[in-house]
Design an enzyme around this catalytic site. Structure first.
Site, PDB file in Angstrom:
ATOM      1  N   LYS A  91       0.837  -1.207   0.000  1.00  0.00           N
ATOM      2  CA  LYS A  91       0.000   0.000   0.000  1.00  0.00           C
ATOM      3  C   LYS A  91       0.867   1.250   0.000  1.00  0.00           C
ATOM      4  O   LYS A  91       0.369   2.345  -0.243  1.00  0.00           O
ATOM      5  CB  LYS A  91      -0.968  -0.015   1.181  1.00  0.00           C
ATOM      6  CG  LYS A  91      -2.142  -0.973   0.984  1.00  0.00           C
ATOM      7  CD  LYS A  91      -3.199  -0.849   2.063  1.00  0.00           C
ATOM      8  CE  LYS A  91      -2.760  -1.401   3.380  1.00  0.00           C
ATOM      9  NZ  LYS A  91      -2.488  -2.860   3.345  1.00  0.00           N
ATOM     10  N   TYR A  95       0.940   3.985   6.592  1.00  0.00           N
ATOM     11  CA  TYR A  95       2.301   3.450   6.480  1.00  0.00           C
ATOM     12  C   TYR A  95       3.327   4.581   6.581  1.00  0.00           C
ATOM     13  O   TYR A  95       4.371   4.437   7.219  1.00  0.00           O
ATOM     14  CB  TYR A  95       2.489   2.734   5.147  1.00  0.00           C
ATOM     15  CG  TYR A  95       1.890   1.353   5.036  1.00  0.00           C
ATOM     16  CD1 TYR A  95       1.367   0.688   6.141  1.00  0.00           C
ATOM     17  CD2 TYR A  95       1.857   0.701   3.810  1.00  0.00           C
ATOM     18  CE1 TYR A  95       0.834  -0.582   6.014  1.00  0.00           C
ATOM     19  CE2 TYR A  95       1.332  -0.572   3.683  1.00  0.00           C
ATOM     20  CZ  TYR A  95       0.813  -1.204   4.786  1.00  0.00           C
ATOM     21  OH  TYR A  95       0.293  -2.472   4.655  1.00  0.00           O
TER      22      TYR A  95
END
Length: 353
Positions: A112, A144
């Site tokens: 991702k 993230y």
């Protein structure tokens, strides 16, 4: 070089594989989780990473040489994903101070990084495949990135080295895990065999026909350990996949054969597992009772929503591993064997019949 390790999220797919490898390599392993599960030669550490004071107290007597962060908590939207998961990393690393902290912190994120968060997954302008680490961040908020920034800030403050690891879809065993394609497909095949329903590929034509790759949790664990003990890998981000590529048009038949079911011809339409398995909780309880299975709750084994997200992508997803290969990481894992090893383990542990 062995030492003391703290595996954060030790009961999950990646954490349990990492803890097992570290134990095999002679490390003194501590496994942190909200509710630690029993693992051979792993000392459990119970902590809620959202509670900074409780985390600091739980870590007060621990002096890890290396920390492996393999956990996250899914929230209702990306803003909450960022707030919660950044806080977990921050509280963890703050909790290891002011005593002598770790010399290395490894953070597991994923693809991702390149594909975008759940709310914008696989949409907009995406980097060219194969994904390479130097392609950098997308112009979109992503938890993230927030996790990385917490690690980078703490490293600059406390003087440890870091590594970031970006697996593709992970194959491995864990019960109650939010992202668990291997077990989801095992449960789905079992249900198809039980009912005579066709074993249908649930995803997109792009995923059926294109090349792709995946990551065995054991392969990821090997890279985590390698990065923590290899000076040249310090302060770098690495993709991590098995090292082979395949098409689902081939792999689907391989999985079907393992379970003794006939794969249905793919007609090009997306048929999500979340829909196909929507009414199967009661049937799974019946199967579990009849076969003496260890987990009768379908929701703790299958994460259909996540498998649908991966198999339904409208784009090719392939990952480049050249960066770590050049630095000496040469481990390899055939993906069909990764699935078969997992299925055999699930059967041995009475999670599937």
């Amino acid at each position: 070089m062995a030492g003391t390790a703290l595996v954060v999220g030790a009961s999950g797919i990646v954490g349990s594989a990492t803890a097992k490898l570290l134990v095999e390599q002679g490390w003194d392993v501590h496994g942190l989780a909200r509710r630690p599960t029993a693992q051979d030669a792993v000392t459990g550490v119970a902590a809620d990473l959202l509670d900074a004071a409780a985390t600091k107290s739980a870590l007060a007597d621990l002096r890890p040489d290396a920390v492996f962060i393999t956990t996250w908590l899914r929230q209702d939207n990306e803003a909450e994903n960022i707030r919660v998961n950044a806080a977990m990393v921050r509280n963890l690393l703050d909790g290891l101070r002011p005593t002598e902290g770790p010399r290395h912190v490894a953070l597991v994120t994923g693809l991702k990084h390149y594909l975008g968060p759940f709310e914008a997954y696989g949409k907009g302008a995406l980097p060219q495949t194969p994904f390479r680490e130097e392609q950098g961040r997308l112009e979109v908020e992503n938890f993230y990135y927030a996790q990385e920034d917490e690690v980078f800030a703490a490293a600059a403050r406390d003087g440890f080295t870091w590594s970031v690891h970006r697996p593709h879809t992970v194959i491995g065993k864990a019960v109650g895990n939010a992202m668990n394609m291997g077990t989801t497909l095992a449960v789905y095949a079992t249900l198809c065999k039980e009912t005579g329903r066709p074993f249908r590929f649930p995803g997109s034509a792009a995923q059926w026909e294109s090349l792709t790759d995946m990551t065995d949790a054991r392969q990821l664990a090997r890279q985590l350990l390698w990065a923590a003990t290899t000076p040249a890998a310090a302060n770098e981000a690495f993709n991590i996949v098995n090292g082979d590529v395949f098409r689902w048009s081939w792999m689907w038949a391989r999985i079907a054969a393992w379970f003794g079911v006939e794969p249905a011809p793919f007609d090009g339409t997306v048929q999500p597992l979340e829909t196909q398995m929507a009414d199967d909780a009661g049937l799974w309880r019946q199967i579990a009772a009849r076969e003496g299975l260890a987990e009768p709750d379908l929701s703790r084994l299958a994460s259909a929503w996540h498998t649908d997200a991966d198999l339904g992508r409208p784009i090719e997803v392939v990952t480049d591993m050249s960066k770590s290969r050049r630095l000496g990481f040469t481990a390899y894992q055939p993906t069909d064997d990764a699935f078969f090893d997992l299925f055999a383990e699930l059967r041995t542990e009475r999670l599937i019949p």
